[in-house]
Design a protein around this motif. Sequence first.
Motif, PDB file in Angstrom:
ATOM      1  N   SER A 101      66.580 -28.946  28.167  1.00  0.00           N
ATOM      2  CA  SER A 101      66.671 -30.408  28.245  1.00  0.00           C
ATOM      3  C   SER A 101      67.680 -30.862  29.288  1.00  0.00           C
ATOM      4  CB  SER A 101      67.075 -30.987  26.890  1.00  0.00           C
ATOM      5  OG  SER A 101      66.155 -30.651  25.891  1.00  0.00           O
ATOM      6  N   PHE A 102      68.742 -30.070  29.458  1.00  0.00           N
ATOM      7  CA  PHE A 102      69.859 -30.482  30.312  1.00  0.00           C
ATOM      8  C   PHE A 102      70.389 -29.250  31.056  1.00  0.00           C
ATOM      9  CE2 PHE A 102      74.472 -32.025  30.484  1.00  0.00           C
ATOM     10  CZ  PHE A 102      74.232 -32.886  31.549  1.00  0.00           C
ATOM     11  N   PRO A 103      69.770 -28.897  32.179  1.00  0.00           N
ATOM     12  CA  PRO A 103      70.142 -27.671  32.900  1.00  0.00           C
ATOM     13  C   PRO A 103      71.635 -27.548  33.212  1.00  0.00           C
ATOM     14  CG  PRO A 103      68.118 -28.562  33.790  1.00  0.00           C
ATOM     15  CD  PRO A 103      68.625 -29.583  32.801  1.00  0.00           C
ATOM     16  N   HIS A 104      72.331 -28.683  33.390  1.00  0.00           N
ATOM     17  CA  HIS A 104      73.781 -28.625  33.656  1.00  0.00           C
ATOM     18  C   HIS A 104      74.541 -27.956  32.517  1.00  0.00           C
ATOM     19  CE1 HIS A 104      73.815 -31.019  37.338  1.00  0.00           C
ATOM     20  NE2 HIS A 104      72.972 -31.862  36.763  1.00  0.00           N
ATOM     21  N   PHE A 105      73.958 -27.988  31.340  1.00  0.00           N
ATOM     22  CA  PHE A 105      74.622 -27.395  30.171  1.00  0.00           C
ATOM     23  C   PHE A 105      74.773 -25.889  30.327  1.00  0.00           C
ATOM     24  CE2 PHE A 105      74.378 -25.914  25.625  1.00  0.00           C
ATOM     25  CZ  PHE A 105      75.627 -26.395  25.245  1.00  0.00           C
ATOM     26  N   THR A 106      73.832 -25.252  31.018  1.00  0.00           N
ATOM     27  CA  THR A 106      73.794 -23.785  31.122  1.00  0.00           C
ATOM     28  C   THR A 106      75.076 -23.211  31.708  1.00  0.00           C
ATOM     29  OG1 THR A 106      71.403 -23.883  31.397  1.00  0.00           O
ATOM     30  CG2 THR A 106      72.477 -21.833  32.060  1.00  0.00           C
ATOM     31  N   GLU A 107      75.623 -23.859  32.727  1.00  0.00           N
ATOM     32  CA  GLU A 107      76.812 -23.333  33.413  1.00  0.00           C
ATOM     33  C   GLU A 107      78.123 -23.861  32.831  1.00  0.00           C
ATOM     34  OE1 GLU A 107      76.703 -20.927  35.663  1.00  0.00           O
ATOM     35  OE2 GLU A 107      74.542 -20.918  35.269  1.00  0.00           O
ATOM     36  N   SER A 108      78.046 -24.633  31.771  1.00  0.00           N
ATOM     37  CA  SER A 108      79.264 -25.211  31.192  1.00  0.00           C
ATOM     38  C   SER A 108      80.036 -24.173  30.390  1.00  0.00           C
ATOM     39  CB  SER A 108      78.910 -26.394  30.293  1.00  0.00           C
ATOM     40  OG  SER A 108      78.211 -25.954  29.143  1.00  0.00           O
ATOM     41  N   ARG A 109      81.334 -24.400  30.267  1.00  0.00           N
ATOM     42  CA  ARG A 109      82.168 -23.515  29.446  1.00  0.00           C
ATOM     43  C   ARG A 109      81.707 -23.542  27.992  1.00  0.00           C
ATOM     44  NH1 ARG A 109      87.099 -24.015  28.279  1.00  0.00           N
ATOM     45  NH2 ARG A 109      87.531 -21.780  28.283  1.00  0.00           N
ATOM     46  N   GLU A 110      81.257 -24.723  27.551  1.00  0.00           N
ATOM     47  CA  GLU A 110      80.806 -24.855  26.158  1.00  0.00           C
ATOM     48  C   GLU A 110      79.619 -23.942  25.883  1.00  0.00           C
ATOM     49  OE1 GLU A 110      82.757 -28.792  27.255  1.00  0.00           O
ATOM     50  OE2 GLU A 110      81.439 -27.326  28.226  1.00  0.00           O
ATOM     51  N   CYS A 111      78.669 -23.931  26.801  1.00  0.00           N
ATOM     52  CA  CYS A 111      77.472 -23.113  26.602  1.00  0.00           C
ATOM     53  C   CYS A 111      77.817 -21.623  26.611  1.00  0.00           C
ATOM     54  CB  CYS A 111      76.442 -23.421  27.680  1.00  0.00           C
ATOM     55  SG  CYS A 111      74.875 -22.564  27.455  1.00  0.00           S
ATOM     56  N   LYS A 112      78.641 -21.213  27.558  1.00  0.00           N
ATOM     57  CA  LYS A 112      79.029 -19.801  27.630  1.00  0.00           C
ATOM     58  C   LYS A 112      79.810 -19.378  26.390  1.00  0.00           C
ATOM     59  CE  LYS A 112      78.978 -19.741  32.673  1.00  0.00           C
ATOM     60  NZ  LYS A 112      79.747 -19.703  33.928  1.00  0.00           N
ATOM     61  N   PHE A 113      80.633 -20.263  25.898  1.00  0.00           N
ATOM     62  CA  PHE A 113      81.390 -19.998  24.668  1.00  0.00           C
ATOM     63  C   PHE A 113      80.435 -19.823  23.484  1.00  0.00           C
ATOM     64  CE2 PHE A 113      84.092 -22.067  21.177  1.00  0.00           C
ATOM     65  CZ  PHE A 113      84.737 -20.879  20.843  1.00  0.00           C
ATOM     66  N   LEU A 114      79.460 -20.711  23.392  1.00  0.00           N
ATOM     67  CA  LEU A 114      78.476 -20.612  22.306  1.00  0.00           C
ATOM     68  C   LEU A 114      77.719 -19.293  22.357  1.00  0.00           C
ATOM     69  CD1 LEU A 114      77.066 -24.254  22.420  1.00  0.00           C
ATOM     70  CD2 LEU A 114      78.290 -23.240  20.490  1.00  0.00           C
ATOM     71  N   LYS A 159      78.798 -12.318  19.067  1.00  0.00           N
ATOM     72  CA  LYS A 159      79.749 -11.751  18.110  1.00  0.00           C
ATOM     73  C   LYS A 159      79.211 -11.825  16.679  1.00  0.00           C
ATOM     74  CE  LYS A 159      82.643 -10.783  21.319  1.00  0.00           C
ATOM     75  NZ  LYS A 159      82.775  -9.369  21.757  1.00  0.00           N
ATOM     76  N   ILE A 160      78.490 -12.908  16.368  1.00  0.00           N
ATOM     77  CA  ILE A 160      77.889 -13.027  15.033  1.00  0.00           C
ATOM     78  C   ILE A 160      76.811 -11.962  14.866  1.00  0.00           C
ATOM     79  CG2 ILE A 160      76.520 -14.489  13.492  1.00  0.00           C
ATOM     80  CD1 ILE A 160      77.870 -16.917  14.856  1.00  0.00           C
ATOM     81  N   GLY A 217      86.187  -9.992  17.079  1.00  0.00           N
ATOM     82  CA  GLY A 217      85.799 -10.458  18.408  1.00  0.00           C
ATOM     83  C   GLY A 217      85.503 -11.949  18.415  1.00  0.00           C
ATOM     84  N   PHE A 218      84.946 -12.442  17.313  1.00  0.00           N
ATOM     85  CA  PHE A 218      84.671 -13.870  17.150  1.00  0.00           C
ATOM     86  C   PHE A 218      85.978 -14.664  17.222  1.00  0.00           C
ATOM     87  CE2 PHE A 218      83.963 -17.685  14.574  1.00  0.00           C
ATOM     88  CZ  PHE A 218      82.708 -18.108  14.992  1.00  0.00           C
ATOM     89  N   THR A 219      86.992 -14.184  16.505  1.00  0.00           N
ATOM     90  CA  THR A 219      88.297 -14.842  16.500  1.00  0.00           C
ATOM     91  C   THR A 219      88.940 -14.807  17.881  1.00  0.00           C
ATOM     92  OG1 THR A 219      88.640 -14.251  14.183  1.00  0.00           O
ATOM     93  CG2 THR A 219      90.597 -14.830  15.457  1.00  0.00           C
ATOM     94  N   GLN A 220      88.827 -13.673  18.554  1.00  0.00           N
ATOM     95  CA  GLN A 220      89.415 -13.550  19.895  1.00  0.00           C
ATOM     96  C   GLN A 220      88.748 -14.497  20.878  1.00  0.00           C
ATOM     97  OE1 GLN A 220      92.184 -11.599  20.763  1.00  0.00           O
ATOM     98  NE2 GLN A 220      92.001 -12.951  22.542  1.00  0.00           N
ATOM     99  N   ALA A 221      87.425 -14.653  20.757  1.00  0.00           N
ATOM    100  CA  ALA A 221      86.691 -15.568  21.643  1.00  0.00           C
ATOM    101  C   ALA A 221      87.174 -17.002  21.446  1.00  0.00           C
ATOM    102  CB  ALA A 221      85.193 -15.457  21.377  1.00  0.00           C
ATOM    103  N   ILE A 222      87.433 -17.365  20.199  1.00  0.00           N
ATOM    104  CA  ILE A 222      87.936 -18.711  19.898  1.00  0.00           C
ATOM    105  C   ILE A 222      89.319 -18.910  20.513  1.00  0.00           C
ATOM    106  CG2 ILE A 222      88.691 -20.264  18.055  1.00  0.00           C
ATOM    107  CD1 ILE A 222      86.540 -18.916  16.280  1.00  0.00           C
ATOM    108  N   GLN A 223      90.178 -17.905  20.361  1.00  0.00           N
ATOM    109  CA  GLN A 223      91.539 -18.008  20.906  1.00  0.00           C
ATOM    110  C   GLN A 223      91.518 -18.132  22.427  1.00  0.00           C
ATOM    111  OE1 GLN A 223      93.357 -14.487  19.270  1.00  0.00           O
ATOM    112  NE2 GLN A 223      93.833 -15.468  17.307  1.00  0.00           N
TER     113      GLN A 223
END
Length: 271
Positions: free
Chosen positions: A208-221, A227-228, A235-241
Amino acid sequence: MGDQGQKGVQFLEEAQKKLKNTQGFLSSIFGGGSRIDEAIDLYVRAANSFKMAKKWAEAGNAFIEAAQLHLKQNNKHDAGNFKTIELYQDMGRFTTAAKHHISIAEIYESELVDFEKTVLHYQTAADYYQGEESKVSANRCLLKVAQFSALKADFQKSAEIYEQVAGTCIESPLLKYSAKEHYFRAALCHMCVDVLNAENAVKKYQDSFPHFTESRECKFLQTLINKIEENDAEGFTQAIQDYDSISPLDSWFTNLLLRIKQNIESEPDLK
């Protein structure tokens, strides 16, 4: 102003006098509480007079004063009842009604910490704004509904609202880049339910929104999803930190992320 408007002003002045008389030390011992009750009654009478005079803002403000006094007296249920502003809907004053429902919601949010009532009044405000085609104001209220729905563990409703608001943002050149924040929150709501839901949602947002792909939020997700799937709580906790060290996460995010981590820890380790 008319007779009813003048009466409203008189009732307000009498209420304020009653309150001034409760501020002394002796009054606090002898009858201060009864004077506050009398002031509440006067504010309500003022509000009703203003209603009859079609002075909508003054009526709403008088109701709010009565409600605030009830809160101080710990009459919490009465406080909510005084601030039900159905008359505005009848008169077609949707924007005014919306503003007063926001005032009610804020009291339930901060004073009473009642998320169910908070959601109810923000949703009502959003409905009124939508009736006036005020999309920005409606979305602001809907985001509050989504925020508190997630805290009540109504993740499906929350995700749907964030997706809806993101969709409207994409259509606006000024707002489209805020869509990634809404998609981020929506994906976390899905993640609280099921990792596959979250994975499918992220793919849908990217389409829906190609700009989302390169965002930090998307990569974090995507990191969190990996990790899940690996059942890697550490590893999940470390990614959050790592993410939080650059983009600090507020209490809403940490609340949901903690819930997701607990879901990982409760899963049997199949490695």
